[in-house]
Structure formats: C-alpha cells, structure tokens
Design a protein around this motif. Structure first.
Motif, PDB file in Angstrom:
ATOM      1  N   ASN A   1      -5.091   4.835  -0.911  1.00  0.00           N
ATOM      2  CA  ASN A   1      -5.025   3.674  -1.575  1.00  0.00           C
ATOM      3  C   ASN A   1      -4.230   4.309  -2.849  1.00  0.00           C
ATOM      4  O   ASN A   1      -3.514   3.305  -3.411  1.00  0.00           O
ATOM      5  N   LEU A   2      -4.160   5.504  -3.263  1.00  0.00           N
ATOM      6  CA  LEU A   2      -3.368   5.717  -4.455  1.00  0.00           C
ATOM      7  C   LEU A   2      -2.286   5.720  -3.832  1.00  0.00           C
ATOM      8  O   LEU A   2      -1.107   5.380  -4.834  1.00  0.00           O
ATOM      9  N   ARG A   3      -1.550   6.343  -2.896  1.00  0.00           N
ATOM     10  CA  ARG A   3      -0.209   6.460  -2.358  1.00  0.00           C
ATOM     11  C   ARG A   3       0.389   4.893  -2.266  1.00  0.00           C
ATOM     12  O   ARG A   3       1.535   4.474  -2.411  1.00  0.00           O
ATOM     13  N   HIS A   4      -0.784   4.000  -1.944  1.00  0.00           N
ATOM     14  CA  HIS A   4      -0.294   2.624  -1.497  1.00  0.00           C
ATOM     15  C   HIS A   4       0.059   1.983  -2.838  1.00  0.00           C
ATOM     16  O   HIS A   4       0.948   1.335  -3.035  1.00  0.00           O
ATOM     17  N   ARG A   5      -0.829   2.278  -3.827  1.00  0.00           N
ATOM     18  CA  ARG A   5      -0.562   1.718  -5.125  1.00  0.00           C
ATOM     19  C   ARG A   5       0.869   2.088  -5.904  1.00  0.00           C
ATOM     20  O   ARG A   5       1.529   1.403  -6.484  1.00  0.00           O
ATOM     21  N   GLU A   6       1.007   3.625  -5.503  1.00  0.00           N
ATOM     22  CA  GLU A   6       2.448   4.097  -5.971  1.00  0.00           C
ATOM     23  C   GLU A   6       3.610   3.315  -5.402  1.00  0.00           C
ATOM     24  O   GLU A   6       4.431   3.039  -6.174  1.00  0.00           O
ATOM     25  N   ALA A   7       3.439   3.271  -4.018  1.00  0.00           N
ATOM     26  CA  ALA A   7       4.477   2.461  -3.555  1.00  0.00           C
ATOM     27  C   ALA A   7       4.542   1.065  -3.765  1.00  0.00           C
ATOM     28  O   ALA A   7       5.668   0.555  -4.079  1.00  0.00           O
TER      29      ALA A   7
END
Length: 398
Positions: free
Chosen positions: A251-257
């Motif tokens: 979810n963190l990587r998704h938010r970063e993207a």
C-alpha cells in the motif's frame, strides 16, 4: 450448668447456621457464544479492509483517480446578427502508468483477507472466553465470601455463649467481631469485582443487565499431541501478522506511485457559432523542488517502520506463546479441584464444641478459605491457558 450449656452448644449453633444454597448450573459458554456480538477485532479489521479496498478501487484501470469533466456555455453576440451561444466540454484523465504496483497490492490483499479474518475471529473468541472465565471466577469467589461471612457470624454466637458461660475471656469475642468486619469488606469487594466482570462479559454479548449464574468451565480438554511451537508458527494468528504487514508495504508503494504520477490525458469539444472544435492531447504536472525526493524518503521511512512493527508484533506474540507454554507446564493437568469446605466445617465444630478457641480457629479458617480461592483461581488459569494455546496453535491457514 456451665458444662451442660457448653455441651449443648454445637447442636444449638448448627440449628442456627443459615442455609447457603449452591450456585445453580447456570449459563454455559456455548450459550454465551450463541449470544455473542461481533468482536472488536473483527470490526476493526472490517474497517481496515474497507479502507484498503477503497484505495485499490481508486486507481482501477489506467487512471490515477476519477476523471474530471468540465462544461461551459455562454452567449455569442455580433452586431446585426441574431444571438447564439458557445458551448464546450473538457475532460481530464489522470493516468496511472504503473498497473503492476496496483496488481501487487491487490494480490497481497486477496491473500491476506482470509488469514486476517480467521485471526480476528480467534482473537475475538479468546477475548470472549476470558470475559466468561473472569465473570465465572468472580461469581464463585463472591459465593465463597458470602458463605465465609455466614460462618463467622455463627462463630460469633459460639464465642458469645462461651463468654457468657465463663469459658473464654472477652477478647476472644472481639477477635471474631473483627473478623466479621474483614469478611464484610471482602464480600463487598468480591461483589464489586463480580459486577465489573459481568459488565465486561455483557458488553460482548446480548446477556441481560442483571447477572445470572454461570456454569463451570467443565473438564479440561486434552492438548493435541505434537510440537506446539511448529503448530504455533503455522497457525493463522502468527501468519496474519506477516500478511497484514505485506499489505501495508504494498500500500505504501502504491501510494508512492500515485504521488509520483504526473501524466494526464486531456480532451475537449467546443461549439463556437457554426464551428465545431475537438482537441485531444497530453498534460504533464511538474513537481515542486524536492517533492519527488520527499515522497521517496517518506516511503522508505514507512517501510522501515513497518518492518520494525512486524518484529515487535512477532516478539509480543512469541512472548504470549512462551508464557502460555510455561504456565501449561506448571499448571497443567486435569485433576479435579479440591474443596476445603469440609475442613472449614470441621474447624467450626471444634470451636463450637470447646476444643478450639477463636484465636486458634480463625487463622486456620482463613488459610483454608484462601486455599479454596486459590483452587478456583488455578482452575480459571488452566482454562484460560488452554484457550490461549488453542487460539495460538490451532486453525488451518487458509
């Protein structure tokens, strides 16, 4: 005459002992379970899953977020010409060009969902079992304290008869009177704890406001054979921690993207008088100085924090398992609880027959009473240990 009075004392006092009816069989844990409300862990998990599902749905397809549509209209006037109106429609489609990032989040969420639900169900069941055991224990202790107060009141009558007959000095009566005060305070405190425990149990169920007797926990089930630690490591409760943290990482990587996504697809259609104008193109949103680096630092810090949270959560869960295993070795066994009430009654008979004085009988009675309470607490601890180990080691990983 004095000897006759003392010799008849046991019969007189036994006739005055108030009947203390035993607790009725009461409500079983299975009956409580049928009235249970959704557990707090389950409700929190449902909220958490709904939040993650919303974030996934927000970047469905190739869009970073929902499209923006604008409509405009206005009059067109020219000298000597009839009035007309201009109309236009604009659409902006923020693009999300990293579908693999979203796909990994969806996969992690799908894998974690059944594990997390099973773990939350087991934690809620354990919480309910503990509330039931606590309420049962406090009811039993309050019942014992009530019996104890009645016993000491009878002993006070015996001490007064012996004082009137000249067999004992006055301080023997004072000792029993002081013990009655202590017994009254202990009974009041026990009833307070019983009421608090019932309120805790009732908050998790649809039980009535007024407490009802609870049934004995029953016999201890035999622990399943095999390596407890291996079963603990493979059980849903432990596996769910890693699964949840994996969802949080993705979810963190998704938010970063999403935060670093800059491209948009734009189009417009306009009607200007007799002209029809259609346009389509791309737009790029420039980041502010240091914004990209800040987003990435935030993600890395979040990932490090999640890793540490996982380590602490696993350590805490491991500690729960080790403590339960050690207590099982110390308190294990299914021997029936011994009752010390016959011994207390025997001491009372010796007091009433003149073979014991209150100064000798009261300390023995207190030791026997505390032994009775200790037996109840040991039974409570045994059943809770078993329930906790079942929650930690049983269940098939979905």
């Amino acid at each position: 005459m004095r000897r006759l009075l003392i010799g008849a004392l046991p019969c007189l006092l036994l006739a005055q002992v108030p009947a203390s009816p035993p607790l009725s069989p009461g409500l079983t844990f299975e009956g409580i379970l049928s009235r249970a409300k959704p557990g707090l862990e389950q409700l929190r998990l449902t909220t958490w899953l709904a939040e993650r599902s919303r974030e996934v749905a927000g970047s469905a397809g190739f869009l970073r977020e929902g499209p923006t549509i604008g409509l405009t209209t206005g009059p067109r006037r020219a000298a000597g010409l009839p009035g007309t109106s201009d109309q236009s429609a604009d659409v902006d489609l923020p693009l999300f060009l990293l579908p693999g990032t979203r796909g990994r989040l969806v996969k992690a969420l799908d894998q974690a969902d059944p594990l997390l639900r099973e773990a939350a169900r087991r934690e809620s069941l354990l919480r309910l079992r503990q509330a039931y055991l606590d309420a049962w224990l406090e009811q039993q202790v309050a019942h014992l304290r009530q019996q104890d107060l009645q016993t000491v009141e009878v002993w006070l009558k015996a001490a007064r008869v012996r004082l009137d007959s000249g067999a004992d000095p006055a301080f023997q009566v004072a000792l029993v009177e002081g013990e009655i005060l202590k017994a009254q305070l202990e009974l009041a405190d026990s009833r307070r704890r019983a009421a608090t425990a019932w309120t805790t149990l009732r908050s998790q169920t649809d039980l009535p406001e007024q407490s009802v007797p609870l049934a004995e926990p029953g016999a201890l089930a035999d622990q399943a054979s095999g390596d407890l630690f291996s079963r603990y490591q493979a059980a849903p409760l432990r596996q769910a921690l890693s699964a949840r943290l994996e969802v949080e990482r993705e979810n963190l990587r998704h938010r970063e993207a999403l935060g670093l996504s800059r491209w948009s697809l734009r189009g417009s259609f306009a009607k200007e008088g007799e002209d029809r104008i259609a346009k389509v193109g791309m737009a790029y949103r420039f980041s502010r100085p240091g914004e990209v680096a800040a987003v990435r630092r935030e993600t890395e810090a979040g990932l490090a924090s999640l890793q540490r949270e996982l380590e602490l959560a696993l350590a805490e869960l491991d500690g729960r398992f080790q403590a339960a295993e050690e207590r099982l070795q110390l308190l294990g066994g299914s021997a029936p609880r011994r009752s010390f009430q016959p011994a207390i009654e025997a001491v009372g008979l010796r007091l009433q027959s003149g073979r014991e004085r209150p100064s000798d009988a009261l300390p023995i009675r207190r030791q026997l009473l505390e032994a009775e309470v200790a037996g109840l607490r040991r039974q409570h601890a045994q059943h809770f240990i078993q329930a906790e180990l079942q929650a930690l080691t049983e269940g098939v990983t979905p």
